[in-house]
Design a protein around this motif. Structure first.
Motif, PDB file in Angstrom:
ATOM      1  N   ALA A 104     -54.258-110.509 -13.981  1.00 36.21           N
ATOM      2  CA  ALA A 104     -54.812-109.879 -12.786  1.00 36.21           C
ATOM      3  C   ALA A 104     -53.846-108.794 -12.338  1.00 36.21           C
ATOM      4  O   ALA A 104     -52.705-109.093 -11.985  1.00 36.21           O
ATOM      5  CB  ALA A 104     -55.014-110.908 -11.680  1.00 36.21           C
ATOM      6  N   THR A 105     -54.290-107.552 -12.386  1.00 33.25           N
ATOM      7  CA  THR A 105     -53.409-106.453 -12.003  1.00 33.25           C
ATOM      8  C   THR A 105     -54.214-105.239 -11.552  1.00 33.25           C
ATOM      9  O   THR A 105     -55.302-104.998 -12.061  1.00 33.25           O
ATOM     10  CB  THR A 105     -52.469-106.048 -13.153  1.00 33.25           C
ATOM     11  OG1 THR A 105     -51.565-105.046 -12.685  1.00 33.25           O
ATOM     12  CG2 THR A 105     -53.224-105.538 -14.357  1.00 33.25           C
ATOM     13  N   VAL A 106     -53.662-104.539 -10.593  1.00 31.74           N
ATOM     14  CA  VAL A 106     -54.191-103.223 -10.238  1.00 31.74           C
ATOM     15  C   VAL A 106     -53.218-102.141 -10.712  1.00 31.74           C
ATOM     16  O   VAL A 106     -53.401-100.972 -10.426  1.00 31.74           O
ATOM     17  CB  VAL A 106     -54.470-103.092  -8.718  1.00 31.74           C
ATOM     18  CG1 VAL A 106     -55.604-104.003  -8.306  1.00 31.74           C
ATOM     19  CG2 VAL A 106     -53.230-103.344  -7.896  1.00 31.74           C
ATOM     20  N   THR A 107     -52.179-102.571 -11.433  1.00 33.05           N
ATOM     21  CA  THR A 107     -51.197-101.639 -11.989  1.00 33.05           C
ATOM     22  C   THR A 107     -51.020-101.904 -13.489  1.00 33.05           C
ATOM     23  O   THR A 107     -49.947-102.315 -13.933  1.00 33.05           O
ATOM     24  CB  THR A 107     -49.841-101.772 -11.267  1.00 33.05           C
ATOM     25  OG1 THR A 107     -49.412-103.141 -11.346  1.00 33.05           O
ATOM     26  CG2 THR A 107     -49.935-101.348  -9.812  1.00 33.05           C
ATOM     27  N   PRO A 108     -52.068-101.691 -14.279  1.00 29.42           N
ATOM     28  CA  PRO A 108     -51.941-101.935 -15.715  1.00 29.42           C
ATOM     29  C   PRO A 108     -50.985-100.941 -16.370  1.00 29.42           C
ATOM     30  O   PRO A 108     -50.716 -99.866 -15.821  1.00 29.42           O
ATOM     31  CB  PRO A 108     -53.370-101.730 -16.226  1.00 29.42           C
ATOM     32  CG  PRO A 108     -53.974-100.766 -15.258  1.00 29.42           C
ATOM     33  CD  PRO A 108     -53.365-101.101 -13.924  1.00 29.42           C
ATOM     34  N   ASP A 109     -50.470-101.320 -17.525  1.00 30.17           N
ATOM     35  CA  ASP A 109     -49.620-100.397 -18.284  1.00 30.17           C
ATOM     36  C   ASP A 109     -50.392 -99.116 -18.593  1.00 30.17           C
ATOM     37  O   ASP A 109     -49.846 -98.028 -18.549  1.00 30.17           O
ATOM     38  CB  ASP A 109     -49.193-101.034 -19.613  1.00 30.17           C
ATOM     39  CG  ASP A 109     -48.190-102.155 -19.437  1.00 30.17           C
ATOM     40  OD1 ASP A 109     -48.142-102.761 -18.353  1.00 30.17           O
ATOM     41  OD2 ASP A 109     -47.471-102.445 -20.409  1.00 30.17           O
TER      42      ASP A 109
END
Length: 144
Positions: free
Chosen positions: A83-88
């Motif tokens: 769960a992320t809103v800052t993916p690589d």
């Protein structure tokens, strides 16, 4: 009616970058005070990631802790949900990058982008995979 299996959290790994930006540091950069920030946000300090470090790098640290705590290897994982809103990057998913960095060769994975509630969504999704018998061991991660 289908028999559902039980699911539970059996290990927890966490990681934050070591570099810290305090409210006192911010006082030197912008017109603010430590107390003003605390009163409005409750934040006293932030952990800052170094340039070139991605969300998957942070997740590797947390995942390794959880795997060691549980006493299993990455190859035992069947699914990875991040769960992320800052993916690589937009593609491939951070979960796939994590899978590769961990060496979790038998796992598949995907990202969930749901901001603050992302961990709850990822956890519940993992629970459903376990309860229905689709996987026995899945790992959910929240990165903001």
């Amino acid at each position: 009616m289908q028999n559902l299996l039980g699911a539970k959290i059996t290990a927890l790994g966490t990681y934050v970058p070591p570099k810290i930006l305090s409210n006192q540091d911010l006082e030197k950069m912008v017109d603010t005070t430590d107390q003003w920030i605390i009163d409005r946000t409750g934040i006293r300090q932030r952990h800052i990631v170094e340039k070139g470090v991605g969300s998957s790098d942070l997740a590797v640290q947390a995942a390794c802790q959880a795997l060691a705590q549980r006493g299993i290897g990455a190859t035992d994982l069947e699914a990875i949900i991040v769960a992320t809103v800052t993916p690589d990057m937009m593609f491939p998913a951070t979960a796939c990058l994590l899978q590769n960095k961990l060496g979790a060769k038998g796992a598949w994975g995907f990202d969930v982008s749901a901001a603050c509630s992302g961990f709850v969504y990822a956890l519940q999704t993992g629970v459903q995979f376990v309860r229905t018998g689709r996987t026995k061991k899945s790992w959910s991660s929240a990165l903001m």
